[in-house]
Write a protein that holds these residues in place. Structure first.
Motif, PDB file in Angstrom:
ATOM      1  N   GLU A  37       0.851  -1.228  -0.258  1.00  9.77           N
ATOM      2  CA  GLU A  37      -0.046   0.075  -0.113  1.00  9.77           C
ATOM      3  C   GLU A  37       0.983   1.087   0.155  1.00  9.77           C
ATOM      4  OE1 GLU A  37      -2.585  -0.313   3.376  1.00  9.77           O
ATOM      5  OE2 GLU A  37      -1.053  -0.062   4.817  1.00  9.77           O
ATOM      6  N   SER A  71       2.223   4.737   0.037  1.00 13.04           N
ATOM      7  CA  SER A  71       1.725   6.145   0.517  1.00 13.04           C
ATOM      8  C   SER A  71       3.187   7.053   0.903  1.00 13.04           C
ATOM      9  CB  SER A  71       1.075   6.005   1.931  1.00 13.04           C
ATOM     10  OG  SER A  71       2.052   5.804   2.928  1.00 13.04           O
ATOM     11  N   LEU A 106      -1.754  -7.566   5.618  1.00  8.08           N
ATOM     12  CA  LEU A 106      -1.394  -6.160   6.163  1.00  8.08           C
ATOM     13  C   LEU A 106      -1.235  -6.143   7.780  1.00  8.08           C
ATOM     14  CD1 LEU A 106      -3.150  -3.735   3.739  1.00  8.08           C
ATOM     15  CD2 LEU A 106      -0.572  -4.271   3.809  1.00  8.08           C
TER      16      LEU A 106
END
Length: 137
Positions: free
Chosen positions: A51, A53, A88
Motif C-alpha cells: 500500500e 503512501s 497487512l
C-alpha cells in the motif's frame, strides 16, 4: 566424574589481554539498535510494496538515515521488495513490535532521535491496526 579444565578460559578478563576484540556497552547498543531499525525498515518497505503512501516513504527514509548514522555512515542495503505476505495486519503487528524493541534500546542508549522515530512508528502502526480492527467489525 568430570575431567578438570586444562585450558585457559576464553572469558579471561586479564588486564591488557588483547586476544579478542572488546566493544563498549554503547557500541553493543548501537549494533542492536541498528538491527532493530533495519528490520523495521524492511517491514516498512514491504508495507510500501502493498500500500504505497507518502507517509511510509518518509518513514522509510528517516529509518534509513538513522541506520546509516548508527553504522558510521554506511547506508542500509535496500532492494525492491516483493512482499512475502499480503497480510497487512501481520505486517503492521510486526512493525509495531520492532518499533517497540527499537524504542527500548534507544531509551537505554539515550538516543533521543531514534527513540522519537521508534515511538512515532509505534503510533503509526498501532493506529493502522486499530483502523483495521474497526473495519473488520
Amino acid at each position: 566424574m568430570y575431567e578438570p579444565i586444562r585450558t585457559k578460559s576464553v572469558h579471561s578478563t586479564v588486564a591488557g589481554s588483547a586476544d579478542f576484540p572488546h566493544r563498549s556497552r554503547e557500541d553493543e547498543l548501537d549494533i542492536q539498535l541498528a538491527g532493530h531499525l533495519s528490520a523495521l525498515l524492511a517491514v516498512t518497505d514491504e508495507l510500501r510494496g502493498l500500500e504505497p503512501s507518502g507517509d511510509l516513504d518518509k518513514a522509510a527514509e528517516r529509518l534509513a538515515t538513522q541506520v546509516a548514522r548508527l553504522r558510521g555512515g554506511m547506508a542500509p542495503v535496500r532492494m525492491s521488495v516483493t512482499p512475502a505476505s499480503d497480510d497487512l495486519t501481520s505486517l503492521h503487528q510486526r512493525a509495531h513490535a520492532l518499533a517497540g524493541r527499537a524504542l527500548v534500546v534507544a531509551a537505554s542508549r539515550a538516543d533521543t532521535a531514534a527513540a522519537i522515530l521508534a515511538a512515532e512508528q509505534m503510533d503509526v502502526h498501532a493506529a493502522a491496526l486499530s483502523s483495521r480492527e474497526l473495519a473488520s467489525r
